[in-house]
Scaffold this motif. Sequence first.
Motif: not given
Length: 232
Positions: A128, A132, A134, A143
Amino acid sequence: MNCIIIEDQAPAQRILKRYIEDLGSLELLATFSDPIQAMSFLKSAAVDLIFLDIHLPKLSGIDFLKSISNPPKVILTTAFPDYALESYDLDVVDYLLKPFSFQRFVKAVSKLSMHGQVAKDKNPSNLKTSKSLFLKSGHEHIKIDIDQISHINSDADYTDVYYGDKKYISSESLKYWEDTLSEYGFIRVHKSHIVNLSMVVKIAKNQIYLQTKATVPIGRTFKKILDERYLS
């Protein structure tokens, strides 16, 4: 750490100056009663932290903060509790409600070392960035933007991650999500629920209302923590 005070009330200025001096780890560069003057000062000085009042002449503290790009870290000071949730949407370090004690001041400053740090990645599959990560859902790694997660709740051996108008089922525990997202403005408010503070519209009695129209209950154990840390 260099700091400035933006506060139009002389008594409040004196209290902050005394607390800064007593703490010893901060260097006060300047004090302003006018946020416009402070704005000019920030263009030429290296400032790490602002103690910022909300009710100011000409320009409110909230509007001042929205108007400057790449602001230093900010601790808001005010006599009005109404802006608490909005302030966390602006990524401030803390929100001091006047009158506040030296102990409460120290607690706010102590948050500086943790503010904005990226939580440690405890699972190699969840690579990450600061915005963001995953999310592992079944055999997929999706994502997602952290700030678009509204809340997460525990469902037996799984957790439901609410993302926009979608719900993803994750095999990660609620404790995992609490540890991973705590530095992004997420807080556990119930034994089975975590919320994104930036998504909160209002808190009424024992319910949290989110921008997504969802409501989340506040557990009795967590209500005191919520009140002390974010609403007082």
